[in-house]
Each structure stands twice: as structure tokens, then as C-alpha cells.
Design a protein around this motif. Structure first.
Motif, PDB file in Angstrom:
ATOM      1  N   ILE A  46     -88.300  25.527 112.579  1.00 12.26           N
ATOM      2  CA  ILE A  46     -87.334  25.230 111.493  1.00 12.26           C
ATOM      3  C   ILE A  46     -86.320  24.192 111.988  1.00 12.26           C
ATOM      4  O   ILE A  46     -86.055  23.197 111.317  1.00 12.26           O
ATOM      5  N   TYR A  47     -85.734  24.419 113.147  1.00 10.44           N
ATOM      6  CA  TYR A  47     -84.696  23.513 113.653  1.00 10.44           C
ATOM      7  C   TYR A  47     -85.264  22.154 114.054  1.00 10.44           C
ATOM      8  O   TYR A  47     -84.600  21.138 113.904  1.00 10.44           O
ATOM      9  N   THR A  48     -86.485  22.153 114.532  1.00 12.05           N
ATOM     10  CA  THR A  48     -87.094  20.867 114.882  1.00 12.05           C
ATOM     11  C   THR A  48     -87.239  20.008 113.626  1.00 12.05           C
ATOM     12  O   THR A  48     -86.914  18.818 113.626  1.00 12.05           O
ATOM     13  N   GLU A  49     -87.690  20.640 112.539  1.00 14.42           N
ATOM     14  CA  GLU A  49     -87.900  19.896 111.292  1.00 14.42           C
ATOM     15  C   GLU A  49     -86.585  19.398 110.707  1.00 14.42           C
ATOM     16  O   GLU A  49     -86.472  18.237 110.300  1.00 14.42           O
ATOM     17  N   ILE A  50     -85.599  20.262 110.655  1.00 12.58           N
ATOM     18  CA  ILE A  50     -84.343  19.857 110.007  1.00 12.58           C
ATOM     19  C   ILE A  50     -83.604  18.818 110.865  1.00 12.58           C
ATOM     20  O   ILE A  50     -82.976  17.895 110.332  1.00 12.58           O
ATOM     21  N   LEU A  51     -83.728  18.949 112.167  1.00 16.22           N
ATOM     22  CA  LEU A  51     -83.098  17.958 113.045  1.00 16.22           C
ATOM     23  C   LEU A  51     -83.760  16.588 112.860  1.00 16.22           C
ATOM     24  O   LEU A  51     -83.070  15.564 112.765  1.00 16.22           O
TER      25      LEU A  51
ATOM     26  N   LEU B  51     -88.908  20.742 103.711  1.00 17.62           N
ATOM     27  CA  LEU B  51     -88.503  21.709 104.736  1.00 17.62           C
ATOM     28  C   LEU B  51     -88.826  23.134 104.289  1.00 17.62           C
ATOM     29  O   LEU B  51     -89.032  23.385 103.101  1.00 17.62           O
ATOM     30  N   GLN B  52     -88.808  24.056 105.265  1.00 18.62           N
ATOM     31  CA  GLN B  52     -88.990  25.464 104.923  1.00 18.62           C
ATOM     32  C   GLN B  52     -87.687  26.003 104.333  1.00 18.62           C
ATOM     33  O   GLN B  52     -86.619  25.425 104.541  1.00 18.62           O
ATOM     34  N   VAL B  53     -87.819  27.128 103.598  1.00 24.61           N
ATOM     35  CA  VAL B  53     -86.695  27.618 102.793  1.00 24.61           C
ATOM     36  C   VAL B  53     -85.365  27.773 103.561  1.00 24.61           C
ATOM     37  O   VAL B  53     -84.329  27.288 103.095  1.00 24.61           O
ATOM     38  N   PRO B  54     -85.345  28.417 104.745  1.00 25.37           N
ATOM     39  CA  PRO B  54     -84.039  28.553 105.423  1.00 25.37           C
ATOM     40  C   PRO B  54     -83.410  27.192 105.735  1.00 25.37           C
ATOM     41  O   PRO B  54     -82.192  27.020 105.621  1.00 25.37           O
ATOM     42  N   ALA B  55     -84.250  26.243 106.099  1.00 26.76           N
ATOM     43  CA  ALA B  55     -83.732  24.901 106.416  1.00 26.76           C
ATOM     44  C   ALA B  55     -83.228  24.214 105.143  1.00 26.76           C
ATOM     45  O   ALA B  55     -82.239  23.479 105.172  1.00 26.76           O
ATOM     46  N   GLN B  56     -83.914  24.458 104.046  1.00 26.35           N
ATOM     47  CA  GLN B  56     -83.463  23.875 102.772  1.00 26.35           C
ATOM     48  C   GLN B  56     -82.054  24.360 102.440  1.00 26.35           C
ATOM     49  O   GLN B  56     -81.204  23.594 102.000  1.00 26.35           O
ATOM     50  N   LYS B  57     -81.844  25.671 102.664  1.00 26.08           N
ATOM     51  CA  LYS B  57     -80.515  26.240 102.364  1.00 26.08           C
ATOM     52  C   LYS B  57     -79.455  25.605 103.264  1.00 26.08           C
ATOM     53  O   LYS B  57     -78.354  25.308 102.822  1.00 26.08           O
TER      54      LYS B  57
END
Lengths: 113, 182
Positions: A46-51, B51-57
Motif C-alpha cells: 500500500i505505502y509503496t504504491e501511494i508513495l 490505489l487500494q482502498v486504504p491508500a485512496q482514503k
């Protein structure tokens, strides 16, 4: 956070600074130290993608800024850039926590074998 | 979230200016800022969707901040448009439904006045026929031809009074009141 910045007089800039609070995890994230390897791998992803997303957005902002007037560039420097930089820094830190947890769990896993 | 409040004035910006050129300058700055932020917002919206849901939030924070900044800029842009009208000598009297501009005067019908007031309040933004029916006249039951008819009449009024603005129509976007340089 390593330092607390005084209010800037700009609510948007203050919000950006708040957004950079490294202790702030995502919904449902939990504490890395209590996590299983599976959960840790999930949150690292998750953090890799959002970063990666934040870094792309920052690149785009900087690229677009080159074509703007001085006034617009100054305003974007003051508003957009700190928002994204603070967010990216927060995500980078969180990613670091999860990386460390994975290394720790992976080490235990190998020792157990 | 900051809603509908003006952004803080930028360095060197003075709404009390008596110079038309200053007003034009700040209008273009705020228009550029809005365009810039719109571009970033669209980009973030597109990326967040992957992005996956938590990242979207979590990324929603970015979106909220950008949207609130845009609302602030829009309010300042509107303030500058009102100022430029003052500097241009345009005076609109809702009671008598009269428009005055640099010595000229025109009395408008109720619908003409409502449409002009609506477009003056939202300059440089485009409105479809149905938006004009619903928002300017609050009567969506009217025929779209009525909009075209009143647009024609308003264009004549703008021309007769020498108001430096065009009521333009862009396919797919609708109608907008666009300023001309004096």
C-alpha cells in the motif's frame, strides 16, 4: 515528526503540515510491531504504491511550474509543494516502519526453520 | 476544510487599486492558478483510482486541500471581476432592472436582467442551456429556445451599451460572459 512548525497564517499550509504527521497511519493499519508477516507485506505494498503516486504528482507539479508566472509559481511553492512533500515524507516513513517489520519477521521466520 | 472563503491575498495584490490593468493582471493570475490546480486535481483523481482502498482514503487529504484552495481562489477571482466592473463604470440596479455603463443606460425585462446578473456573478464560467434555465431563471420547464432568444437580446444590450464583454457559446460547454480588454 522531528520538529513542530508554527502556524503559517495559511490554513491550507497548516493542513499540509498536519498531513505530514508520521505517526498517523491509515485506516485499519494497526501497529507494525504487532503485525504478522502477511499484514506487513500488505501494508508495504500500500505505502509503496501511494508513495510512487505522490512522487509522480510532485514531478508533475514541478514540471508544470516551469511554465507559470512568478506569482503562480510562488503560490504553488507555498501551497501544493508542501502538501505533497509532507504527505510523501509521511508515507516514506511509514513504508520504512513496515520494511523494518518485514525484515524483523523474516529474520524470525528463518531462525525458526 | 475551507469552503467558499477567499484565499489570502497574494503578495502585491491590492483590491483597492484604481488601475484596470492591475485588475486584469490578478484575474489572469487567479485564472492560471485555478487552471493549474484543476490539472493537478485531475491527475491526482486519476492516480488515486488505481490505489487500494486504504491508500485512496489517505490520498483524499490531498484532494480536499487542493479543492479548498481552488474554492478560495474562485472567491478571489470573483472579487476581482466585481472590481473590474466597478473600474469599468458598470452599474447594475436590481430594483429598477436597469444597467448603466459609461453614460449609457438600458432597462431590462425580468428574464434579461436575471440572465445578465447570473452571468455577471459567474464570469468566465460556462453554463449549459439547462443550467441557465435552472439556475438563472429557476424554471427548468422553459424551452431551451428561450435561452437562445434571451442570449441574443443580451448580446444586443452589451453591444448597445459598449460593455466590453462577449456572451460566447462554446459547443459542449454552453454560454459564458467573457471580458474583452478595453
Amino acid at each position: 515528526m522531528d520538529k513542530v512548525k508554527p502556524p503559517s497564517g495559511r490554513p491550507d499550509v497548516d493542513a499540509a503540515q498536519r498531513g505530514g504527521d508520521w505517526t498517523q497511519g491509515m485506516d485499519g493499519e494497526g501497529i507494525p510491531g504487532d503485525s504478522t508477516l502477511e499484514r506487513a507485506l500488505y501494508w508495504r505494498q500500500i505505502y509503496t504504491e501511494i508513495l510512487a503516486m505522490e512522487e509522480k504528482v510532485l514531478d508533475r507539479i514541478r514540471q508544470l511550474m516551469n511554465t507559470q508566472s512568478d506569482e503562480v509559481r510562488r503560490e504553488v511553492e507555498l501551497t501544493n509543494v508542501p502538501v505533497v512533500v509532507a504527505q510523501a515524507e509521511r508515507f516514506r516513513q511509514r513504508l520504512g516502519y513496515w520494511d523494518a517489520r518485514i525484515t524483523q519477521l523474516d529474520g524470525h521466520h528463518r531462525k525458526d526453520r | 476544510m475551507i469552503k467558499g472563503r477567499p484565499a489570502q491575498a497574494l503578495e502585491g495584490e491590492n483590491l483597492e487599486t484604481k488601475r484596470w490593468e492591475d485588475a486584469r493582471h490578478w484575474i489572469s493570475i487567479y485564472a492560471d492558478l485555478l487552471e493549474f490546480k484543476r490539472g493537478i486535481l485531475n491527475r491526482v483523481h486519476r492516480d488515486v483510482a488505481n490505489l487500494q482502498v486504504p491508500a485512496q482514503k489517505a490520498a483524499a487529504t490531498d484532494l480536499k486541500i487542493i479543492e479548498s484552495q481552488m474554492q478560495g481562489y474562485q472567491v478571489r477571482l470573483d472579487l476581482w471581476y466585481r472590481r473590474i466592473w466597478e473600474l469599468q463604470g458598470l452599474w447594475v440596479d436590481p430594483t429598477g432592472r436597469v444597467v448603466r455603463h459609461q453614460g449609457g443606460e438600458a432597462a431590462l425585462t425580468k428574464r434579461e436582467f436575471q440572465l445578465l446578473q447570473f452571468l455577471l456573478d459567474h464570469p468566465h464560467r460556462y453554463f449549459t442551456t439547462s443550467q441557465i434555465l435552472g439556475q438563472a431563471w429557476a424554471d427548468p420547464a422553459l424551452f431551451p429556445e428561450e435561452v437562445r432568444n434571451y442570449v441574443r437580446r443580451l448580446r444586443k444590450i452589451l453591444h448597445d451599451l459598449g460593455i466590453p464583454a462577449d456572451l460566447v457559446n462554446k459547443p459542449g460547454r454552453g454560454y459564458s460572459l467573457v471580458f474583452r480588454s478595453p
